[in-house]
Scaffold this motif. Structure first.
Motif, PDB file in Angstrom:
ATOM      1  N   LYS A  57     -26.492  -2.294 -51.969  1.00  0.00           N
ATOM      2  CA  LYS A  57     -25.213  -2.941 -51.652  1.00  0.00           C
ATOM      3  C   LYS A  57     -24.435  -2.149 -50.605  1.00  0.00           C
ATOM      4  CE  LYS A  57     -23.795  -3.161 -55.924  1.00  0.00           C
ATOM      5  NZ  LYS A  57     -24.886  -2.863 -56.814  1.00  0.00           N
ATOM      6  N   ARG A  58     -24.360  -0.839 -50.793  1.00  0.00           N
ATOM      7  CA  ARG A  58     -23.589  -0.021 -49.854  1.00  0.00           C
ATOM      8  C   ARG A  58     -24.232   0.004 -48.481  1.00  0.00           C
ATOM      9  NH1 ARG A  58     -23.426   5.467 -52.235  1.00  0.00           N
ATOM     10  NH2 ARG A  58     -25.359   4.733 -53.116  1.00  0.00           N
ATOM     11  N   GLU A  59     -25.552   0.086 -48.431  1.00  0.00           N
ATOM     12  CA  GLU A  59     -26.235   0.092 -47.147  1.00  0.00           C
ATOM     13  C   GLU A  59     -26.044  -1.239 -46.417  1.00  0.00           C
ATOM     14  OE1 GLU A  59     -27.465   1.134 -49.992  1.00  0.00           O
ATOM     15  OE2 GLU A  59     -28.009   3.223 -49.672  1.00  0.00           O
ATOM     16  N   THR A  60     -26.090  -2.330 -47.164  1.00  0.00           N
ATOM     17  CA  THR A  60     -25.846  -3.645 -46.575  1.00  0.00           C
ATOM     18  C   THR A  60     -24.422  -3.736 -46.061  1.00  0.00           C
ATOM     19  OG1 THR A  60     -27.446  -4.621 -48.092  1.00  0.00           O
ATOM     20  CG2 THR A  60     -25.918  -6.128 -47.013  1.00  0.00           C
TER      21      THR A  60
ATOM     22  N   VAL B  12     -15.501  -7.730 -44.793  1.00  0.00           N
ATOM     23  CA  VAL B  12     -14.613  -6.743 -45.411  1.00  0.00           C
ATOM     24  C   VAL B  12     -14.577  -6.931 -46.929  1.00  0.00           C
ATOM     25  CG1 VAL B  12     -12.217  -5.958 -45.553  1.00  0.00           C
ATOM     26  CG2 VAL B  12     -13.266  -6.373 -43.327  1.00  0.00           C
ATOM     27  N   ALA B  13     -14.565  -8.169 -47.390  1.00  0.00           N
ATOM     28  CA  ALA B  13     -14.568  -8.426 -48.836  1.00  0.00           C
ATOM     29  C   ALA B  13     -15.855  -7.899 -49.479  1.00  0.00           C
ATOM     30  CB  ALA B  13     -14.418  -9.915 -49.109  1.00  0.00           C
ATOM     31  N   PHE B  14     -16.983  -8.117 -48.822  1.00  0.00           N
ATOM     32  CA  PHE B  14     -18.251  -7.603 -49.358  1.00  0.00           C
ATOM     33  C   PHE B  14     -18.252  -6.084 -49.388  1.00  0.00           C
ATOM     34  CE2 PHE B  14     -22.605  -6.123 -49.025  1.00  0.00           C
ATOM     35  CZ  PHE B  14     -23.218  -6.840 -50.038  1.00  0.00           C
ATOM     36  N   ALA B  15     -17.757  -5.474 -48.325  1.00  0.00           N
ATOM     37  CA  ALA B  15     -17.730  -4.007 -48.264  1.00  0.00           C
ATOM     38  C   ALA B  15     -16.827  -3.436 -49.352  1.00  0.00           C
ATOM     39  CB  ALA B  15     -17.269  -3.543 -46.885  1.00  0.00           C
ATOM     40  N   VAL B  16     -15.653  -4.009 -49.533  1.00  0.00           N
ATOM     41  CA  VAL B  16     -14.737  -3.530 -50.564  1.00  0.00           C
ATOM     42  C   VAL B  16     -15.373  -3.680 -51.949  1.00  0.00           C
ATOM     43  CG1 VAL B  16     -12.542  -4.052 -51.720  1.00  0.00           C
ATOM     44  CG2 VAL B  16     -12.635  -3.862 -49.233  1.00  0.00           C
ATOM     45  N   ALA B  17     -16.004  -4.816 -52.183  1.00  0.00           N
ATOM     46  CA  ALA B  17     -16.647  -5.037 -53.479  1.00  0.00           C
ATOM     47  C   ALA B  17     -17.801  -4.060 -53.692  1.00  0.00           C
ATOM     48  CB  ALA B  17     -17.152  -6.465 -53.580  1.00  0.00           C
ATOM     49  N   ALA B  18     -18.615  -3.845 -52.664  1.00  0.00           N
ATOM     50  CA  ALA B  18     -19.770  -2.950 -52.807  1.00  0.00           C
ATOM     51  C   ALA B  18     -19.334  -1.520 -53.087  1.00  0.00           C
ATOM     52  CB  ALA B  18     -20.630  -3.003 -51.546  1.00  0.00           C
TER      53      ALA B  18
ATOM     54  N   LEU C  22     -23.318  -4.521 -42.207  1.00  0.00           N
ATOM     55  CA  LEU C  22     -22.428  -5.629 -41.841  1.00  0.00           C
ATOM     56  C   LEU C  22     -21.204  -5.131 -41.086  1.00  0.00           C
ATOM     57  CD1 LEU C  22     -22.582  -7.792 -45.092  1.00  0.00           C
ATOM     58  CD2 LEU C  22     -23.542  -8.351 -42.859  1.00  0.00           C
ATOM     59  N   LEU C  23     -20.634  -4.015 -41.523  1.00  0.00           N
ATOM     60  CA  LEU C  23     -19.488  -3.444 -40.813  1.00  0.00           C
ATOM     61  C   LEU C  23     -19.882  -2.989 -39.406  1.00  0.00           C
ATOM     62  CD1 LEU C  23     -17.809  -1.455 -43.711  1.00  0.00           C
ATOM     63  CD2 LEU C  23     -16.893  -3.475 -42.559  1.00  0.00           C
ATOM     64  N   ALA C  24     -21.084  -2.426 -39.267  1.00  0.00           N
ATOM     65  CA  ALA C  24     -21.561  -2.012 -37.941  1.00  0.00           C
ATOM     66  C   ALA C  24     -21.769  -3.226 -37.037  1.00  0.00           C
ATOM     67  CB  ALA C  24     -22.852  -1.219 -38.076  1.00  0.00           C
ATOM     68  N   GLY C  25     -22.297  -4.299 -37.581  1.00  0.00           N
ATOM     69  CA  GLY C  25     -22.474  -5.531 -36.800  1.00  0.00           C
ATOM     70  C   GLY C  25     -21.147  -6.106 -36.354  1.00  0.00           C
ATOM     71  N   LEU C  26     -20.162  -6.076 -37.220  1.00  0.00           N
ATOM     72  CA  LEU C  26     -18.824  -6.561 -36.871  1.00  0.00           C
ATOM     73  C   LEU C  26     -18.209  -5.695 -35.770  1.00  0.00           C
ATOM     74  CD1 LEU C  26     -16.659  -8.652 -37.601  1.00  0.00           C
ATOM     75  CD2 LEU C  26     -15.789  -7.034 -39.276  1.00  0.00           C
TER      76      LEU C  26
END
Length: 72
Positions: free
Chosen positions: A6-9, A45-51, A13-17
């Protein structure tokens, strides 16, 4: 325990953004990349915060060491 990545994903995603935003800045602004970045901001951002939040909670709850309250 199974690794779920989850954290790596979230980092990917943040790097792609960030890459979309950087590309838009390099092109002088107003490109389609900016519109895609605007579209993806909330879900990424929601996925990152949740992860990262679930990871922190999991590490606190699954800790094997006793907490300071258990000693007294």
């Amino acid at each position: 325990m199974v690794k779920t990545y989850k954290r790596e994903t979230a980092w990917a995603l943040l790097a792609g953004l960030a890459a979309l935003c950087f590309y838009d800045l390099q092109q002088g602004g107003g490109t389609a990349a900016l519109e895609w970045a605007k579209l993806f901001v909330a879900p990424v951002v929601a996925f990152a915060v949740a992860a990262f939040g679930l990871d922190a909670v999991g590490k606190q709850l699954m800790s094997k060491s006793p907490s300071p309250q258990d000693y007294g």
